[in-house]
Motif scaffolding. Structure first.
Motif, PDB file in Angstrom:
ATOM      1  N   LEU A 152      -7.906   3.896   1.279  1.00  0.00           N
ATOM      2  CA  LEU A 152      -6.894   3.058   0.632  1.00  0.00           C
ATOM      3  C   LEU A 152      -6.707   1.730   1.347  1.00  0.00           C
ATOM      4  O   LEU A 152      -6.170   0.784   0.773  1.00  0.00           O
ATOM      5  CB  LEU A 152      -5.551   3.797   0.578  1.00  0.00           C
ATOM      6  CG  LEU A 152      -5.504   5.049  -0.297  1.00  0.00           C
ATOM      7  CD1 LEU A 152      -4.178   5.784  -0.088  1.00  0.00           C
ATOM      8  CD2 LEU A 152      -5.670   4.682  -1.766  1.00  0.00           C
ATOM      9  N   LEU A 153      -7.165   1.658   2.603  1.00  0.00           N
ATOM     10  CA  LEU A 153      -6.995   0.443   3.378  1.00  0.00           C
ATOM     11  C   LEU A 153      -8.294  -0.330   3.581  1.00  0.00           C
ATOM     12  O   LEU A 153      -8.346  -1.228   4.411  1.00  0.00           O
ATOM     13  CB  LEU A 153      -6.357   0.756   4.737  1.00  0.00           C
ATOM     14  CG  LEU A 153      -4.825   0.795   4.699  1.00  0.00           C
ATOM     15  CD1 LEU A 153      -4.356   2.165   4.259  1.00  0.00           C
ATOM     16  CD2 LEU A 153      -4.217   0.424   6.018  1.00  0.00           C
ATOM     17  N   ASP A 154      -9.309  -0.010   2.811  1.00  0.00           N
ATOM     18  CA  ASP A 154     -10.559  -0.765   2.914  1.00  0.00           C
ATOM     19  C   ASP A 154     -10.282  -2.248   2.651  1.00  0.00           C
ATOM     20  O   ASP A 154      -9.750  -2.615   1.593  1.00  0.00           O
ATOM     21  CB  ASP A 154     -11.587  -0.257   1.902  1.00  0.00           C
ATOM     22  CG  ASP A 154     -12.214   1.065   2.297  1.00  0.00           C
ATOM     23  OD1 ASP A 154     -12.061   1.460   3.467  1.00  0.00           O
ATOM     24  OD2 ASP A 154     -12.843   1.709   1.442  1.00  0.00           O
ATOM     25  N   GLY A 155     -10.626  -3.079   3.620  1.00  0.00           N
ATOM     26  CA  GLY A 155     -10.452  -4.519   3.458  1.00  0.00           C
ATOM     27  C   GLY A 155      -9.035  -5.020   3.590  1.00  0.00           C
ATOM     28  O   GLY A 155      -8.772  -6.212   3.396  1.00  0.00           O
ATOM     29  N   GLU A 183     -13.940 -12.493   8.040  1.00  0.00           N
ATOM     30  CA  GLU A 183     -15.320 -12.735   7.623  1.00  0.00           C
ATOM     31  C   GLU A 183     -16.316 -11.854   8.382  1.00  0.00           C
ATOM     32  O   GLU A 183     -17.452 -11.682   7.944  1.00  0.00           O
ATOM     33  CB  GLU A 183     -15.678 -14.210   7.813  1.00  0.00           C
ATOM     34  CG  GLU A 183     -14.935 -15.137   6.851  1.00  0.00           C
ATOM     35  CD  GLU A 183     -15.376 -16.573   6.978  1.00  0.00           C
ATOM     36  OE1 GLU A 183     -16.243 -16.858   7.844  1.00  0.00           O
ATOM     37  OE2 GLU A 183     -14.864 -17.415   6.219  1.00  0.00           O
ATOM     38  N   ASP A 184     -15.879 -11.299   9.510  1.00  0.00           N
ATOM     39  CA  ASP A 184     -16.716 -10.367  10.267  1.00  0.00           C
ATOM     40  C   ASP A 184     -16.527  -8.927   9.786  1.00  0.00           C
ATOM     41  O   ASP A 184     -17.091  -7.997  10.381  1.00  0.00           O
ATOM     42  CB  ASP A 184     -16.375 -10.434  11.756  1.00  0.00           C
ATOM     43  CG  ASP A 184     -16.637 -11.800  12.349  1.00  0.00           C
ATOM     44  OD1 ASP A 184     -17.676 -12.395  12.014  1.00  0.00           O
ATOM     45  OD2 ASP A 184     -15.803 -12.273  13.140  1.00  0.00           O
ATOM     46  N   GLY A 185     -15.722  -8.750   8.747  1.00  0.00           N
ATOM     47  CA  GLY A 185     -15.468  -7.408   8.240  1.00  0.00           C
ATOM     48  C   GLY A 185     -14.457  -6.630   9.049  1.00  0.00           C
ATOM     49  O   GLY A 185     -14.320  -5.415   8.875  1.00  0.00           O
ATOM     50  N   ILE A 186     -13.734  -7.318   9.940  1.00  0.00           N
ATOM     51  CA  ILE A 186     -12.763  -6.661  10.807  1.00  0.00           C
ATOM     52  C   ILE A 186     -11.370  -6.799  10.213  1.00  0.00           C
ATOM     53  O   ILE A 186     -10.953  -7.905   9.847  1.00  0.00           O
ATOM     54  CB  ILE A 186     -12.773  -7.279  12.223  1.00  0.00           C
ATOM     55  CG1 ILE A 186     -14.159  -7.160  12.849  1.00  0.00           C
ATOM     56  CG2 ILE A 186     -11.716  -6.625  13.113  1.00  0.00           C
ATOM     57  CD1 ILE A 186     -14.327  -8.008  14.103  1.00  0.00           C
ATOM     58  N   THR A 187     -10.649  -5.691  10.108  1.00  0.00           N
ATOM     59  CA  THR A 187      -9.252  -5.729   9.702  1.00  0.00           C
ATOM     60  C   THR A 187      -8.392  -5.121  10.806  1.00  0.00           C
ATOM     61  O   THR A 187      -8.835  -4.243  11.544  1.00  0.00           O
ATOM     62  CB  THR A 187      -9.016  -4.962   8.394  1.00  0.00           C
ATOM     63  OG1 THR A 187      -9.475  -3.611   8.535  1.00  0.00           O
ATOM     64  CG2 THR A 187      -9.739  -5.621   7.237  1.00  0.00           C
ATOM     65  N   ALA A 188      -7.164  -5.605  10.894  1.00  0.00           N
ATOM     66  CA  ALA A 188      -6.217  -5.088  11.883  1.00  0.00           C
ATOM     67  C   ALA A 188      -4.865  -4.899  11.211  1.00  0.00           C
ATOM     68  O   ALA A 188      -4.414  -5.757  10.444  1.00  0.00           O
ATOM     69  CB  ALA A 188      -6.086  -6.050  13.067  1.00  0.00           C
ATOM     70  N   ILE A 230       0.845  -1.189   0.000  1.00  0.00           N
ATOM     71  CA  ILE A 230       0.000   0.000   0.000  1.00  0.00           C
ATOM     72  C   ILE A 230       0.884   1.244   0.000  1.00  0.00           C
ATOM     73  O   ILE A 230       1.793   1.375   0.837  1.00  0.00           O
ATOM     74  CB  ILE A 230      -0.922   0.017   1.229  1.00  0.00           C
ATOM     75  CG1 ILE A 230      -1.814  -1.229   1.260  1.00  0.00           C
ATOM     76  CG2 ILE A 230      -1.763   1.287   1.253  1.00  0.00           C
ATOM     77  CD1 ILE A 230      -2.763  -1.346   0.105  1.00  0.00           C
ATOM     78  N   THR A 231       0.638   2.136  -0.927  1.00  0.00           N
ATOM     79  CA  THR A 231       1.330   3.425  -0.941  1.00  0.00           C
ATOM     80  C   THR A 231       0.304   4.536  -0.795  1.00  0.00           C
ATOM     81  O   THR A 231      -0.840   4.397  -1.224  1.00  0.00           O
ATOM     82  CB  THR A 231       2.130   3.627  -2.238  1.00  0.00           C
ATOM     83  OG1 THR A 231       1.238   3.576  -3.357  1.00  0.00           O
ATOM     84  CG2 THR A 231       3.190   2.541  -2.390  1.00  0.00           C
TER      85      THR A 231
END
Length: 313
Positions: free
Chosen positions: A265-268, A204-209, A4-5
């Motif tokens: 830019l960091l969706d998902g 799968e819960d839509g959570i990103t870290a 990611i930039t």
């Protein structure tokens, strides 16, 4: 998997990063938000309209900061809640008090290079505070994060993670000589591994870290440390063409946290490590930039999750 930039860099501030972002209707928790980077992270999120909860050890300091954020942003939806990450009962009480969805969890609080101490449970203090407390908080709030349908977790790590992997054979320094910086490094590696495994388990819960390296900010705790010649040399090697090779302002230090928490830019996107507004490349030995391969190792991440869950049972 392309890195990611973003348009941002080392000197960007939290206010610049969040410009044009609308967080109205979103709820955020920031741990350690009564000083330094945490304050500026909370201020930026509040400025974009989020409902912000400052999770702090000192309610007095928290209320003072909350009023300042309200005054400077015009957003009155800034709350204060007690949270001591080294105390499982305090974490459990915070979790029990939370109701409804949680869109942003910023695991910002931490201790650094403390003298050897163990909690009543026998856990090494830096690992207990920096990792286990946040692990218990995030897992306790999992249902609320899932309810947000697109929640993000930001796990604050450090270049210090390159000093040590998680030493599973003796996490709590029961049989090896205690070194405050190795203990700190181990806890910061744990912060990255948490982001890797949380994204895998909860995707799968839509959570990103994601994990972030905020940079060196002259907070009270950091300023009191005596940097070694090796650390100064590493900082200079990392950015040899810059005069200001080391320190950032709190607003600059908060920028990468805010970016990872809010940027489209960091969706998902999850399970990655960012520094200076960009996804980091591999660590180069002798410098203080990049991410160590062991910190992104999915097998180590899964093992740490299982060990952490067992410790908290």
């Amino acid at each position: 998997m392309s890195p990611i930039t973003t348009p941002f860099q080392r000197h960007s501030t939290a206010a610049e990063v969040i410009q044009g972002i609308d967080l109205r209707g979103q709820r955020a928790v920031i741990t350690g938000a009564s000083s330094g980077i945490g304050v500026e992270t909370a201020r930026a999120l509040a400025s974009a309209g989020a409902d912000v909860t400052l999770a702090v050890r000192s309610l007095e300091a928290g209320h003072r900061v909350a009023q300042d954020i309200i005054d400077t942003t015009g957003n009155s939806r800034v709350q204060v809640a007690l949270l001591d990450l080294s105390n499982p009962a305090s974490v459990a009480a915070f979790v029990a008090s939370w109701d409804g969805p949680l869109h942003l969890l910023i695991n910002n609080a931490g201790v650094m290079a403390t003298p050897e101490q163990h909690t009543p449970q026998g856990w090494e203090l830096q690992f207990a505070t920096n990792h286990l407390g946040h692990f218990a908080l995030a897992t306790g709030l999992h249902a609320s994060l899932a309810a947000a349908r697109g929640a993000r977790i930001v796990s604050l790590s450090s270049a210090g993670h390159t000093r040590s992997p998680v030493v599973f054979g003796d996490i709590h320094f029961r049989n090896r000589l205690y070194d405050p910086f190795l203990a700190y490094g181990q806890s910061k590696t744990a912060n990255v591994l948490f982001a890797v495994e949380a994204s895998r388990r909860w995707g799968e819960d839509g959570i990103t870290a994601n994990a972030v390296m905020p940079g060196a900010v002259r907070t009270e705790g950091v300023a009191n440390l005596k940097l070694t010649a090796e650390q100064i040399a590493q900082a200079q090697a990392s950015r040899p063409n810059q005069l200001d090779t080391f320190w950032k302002t709190p607003a600059q230090g908060a920028a990468t946290s805010v970016l990872v928490a809010t940027s489209p830019l960091l969706d998902g996107i999850g399970g990655r490590y960012f520094e200076d507004g960009q996804e980091a490349g591999p660590h180069v030995p002798g410098t203080m930039t990049g991410v160590a391969a062991y910190a992104l190792d999915p097998k180590q991440a899964r093992r740490l999750w299982e060990v952490s869950a067992d410790l908290l049972t």
